[in-house]
Write an enzyme that holds these catalytic residues in place. Structure first.
Site, PDB file in Angstrom:
ATOM      1  N   HIS A  16     -29.614  63.519  80.549  1.00 41.26           N
ATOM      2  CA  HIS A  16     -28.940  64.422  79.509  1.00 41.26           C
ATOM      3  C   HIS A  16     -29.815  63.635  78.348  1.00 41.26           C
ATOM      4  CE1 HIS A  16     -25.593  61.543  79.834  1.00 41.26           C
ATOM      5  NE2 HIS A  16     -25.982  61.528  78.699  1.00 41.26           N
TER       6      HIS A  16
HETATM    7  P1  TYD Z   1     -21.902  60.970  81.539  1.00 38.00           P
HETATM    8  O1  TYD Z   1     -22.187  60.724  79.767  1.00 38.00           O
HETATM    9  O2  TYD Z   1     -22.521  62.194  82.012  1.00 38.00           O
HETATM   10  O3  TYD Z   1     -22.356  59.559  82.332  1.00 38.00           O
HETATM   11  P2  TYD Z   1     -23.830  59.156  82.647  1.00 38.00           P
HETATM   12  O4  TYD Z   1     -24.796  59.447  81.389  1.00 38.00           O
HETATM   13  O5  TYD Z   1     -23.632  57.557  82.821  1.00 38.00           O
HETATM   14  O6  TYD Z   1     -24.212  59.867  83.700  1.00 38.00           O
HETATM   15  O7  TYD Z   1     -20.290  60.915  81.722  1.00 38.00           O
HETATM   16  C1  TYD Z   1     -19.699  60.906  82.834  1.00 38.00           C
HETATM   17  C2  TYD Z   1     -18.323  61.523  82.912  1.00 38.00           C
HETATM   18  O8  TYD Z   1     -17.474  60.660  82.037  1.00 38.00           O
HETATM   19  C3  TYD Z   1     -18.130  62.837  82.386  1.00 38.00           C
HETATM   20  O9  TYD Z   1     -17.474  63.509  83.019  1.00 38.00           O
HETATM   21  C4  TYD Z   1     -17.687  62.586  80.822  1.00 38.00           C
HETATM   22  C5  TYD Z   1     -16.897  61.338  81.050  1.00 38.00           C
HETATM   23  N1  TYD Z   1     -16.998  60.705  79.909  1.00 38.00           N
HETATM   24  C6  TYD Z   1     -15.889  60.613  78.955  1.00 38.00           C
HETATM   25  O10 TYD Z   1     -14.509  61.250  79.099  1.00 38.00           O
HETATM   26  N2  TYD Z   1     -15.950  59.630  77.869  1.00 38.00           N
HETATM   27  C7  TYD Z   1     -16.838  58.906  77.664  1.00 38.00           C
HETATM   28  O11 TYD Z   1     -16.855  58.198  76.672  1.00 38.00           O
HETATM   29  C8  TYD Z   1     -18.064  58.970  78.376  1.00 38.00           C
HETATM   30  C9  TYD Z   1     -19.291  58.387  78.225  1.00 38.00           C
HETATM   31  C10 TYD Z   1     -18.018  59.817  79.539  1.00 38.00           C
END
Ligand code: TYD
Length: 140
Positions: free
Chosen positions: A52
């Site tokens: 993303h």
């Molecule tokens: P995501 O940003 O998609 O992780 P990555 O980039 O490592 O794949 O986040 C994963 C999950 O965690 C998603 O459901 C959103 C949640 N999340 C939060 O609730 N708070 C946060 O600060 C972050 C970074 C993610």
């Protein structure tokens, strides 16, 4: 000012017989105020994370243990950063499609972030990202 290019920043490290200590101060070692801290660990081998982009969020990634690879795509080219030193972090500006991969077993990455968590700041579709980049280039 928001920096536009990703770069590695070396952070202070206090090395002593009793162990190492590293630290980061908002606005001094990194060019933003830290609003949020999160970390990633226990990533199964072969897993990719990310896929993303963020519209506004600035981040600073430090691998506290182990190693991982961060691929950053700006819409036309991809740059790879291997993060395997706890006293060097990656400044990740907004507007990059990121993929985190090649996590070694036991790798721990801590992320310092300029904004609170906001799902509306995410672009989760690569074509949408390209369209957003194009629009930004035209209006910049
Ligand atoms: P995501 O940003 O998609 O992780 P990555 O980039 O490592 O794949 O986040 C994963 C999950 O965690 C998603 O459901 C959103 C949640 N999340 C939060 O609730 N708070 C946060 O600060 C972050 C970074 C993610």
């Amino acid at each position: 000012m928001v920096e536009s290019k990703p770069r590695i920043i070396t952070i202070p490290k206090i090395t002593e017989d009793r162990g190492n200590l590293g630290y980061v101060e908002s606005g001094r070692h990194i060019p933003f105020t830290i609003q949020r801290v999160y970390f990633i660990n226990d990533v199964p081998g072969g897993t990719e994370r990310g896929s993303h982009a963020h519209k506004k969020l600035q981040q600073f990634l430090i691998t506290l243990s182990g190693s991982l690879s961060v691929l950053l795509n700006d819409g036309s080219r991809t740059e790879e950063f291997v993060l395997n030193r706890s006293h060097q972090g990656l400044l990740l500006p907004p507007g990059y499609w990121r993929t985190l991969r090649d996590f070694t077993s036991g790798a721990v990455v801590i992320v310092l972030a300029s904004e609170m968590y906001d799902p509306d700041d995410y672009i989760n579709d690569y074509d949408e990202f390209l369209a957003w980049k194009k629009l930004r280039t035209v209006t910049a």
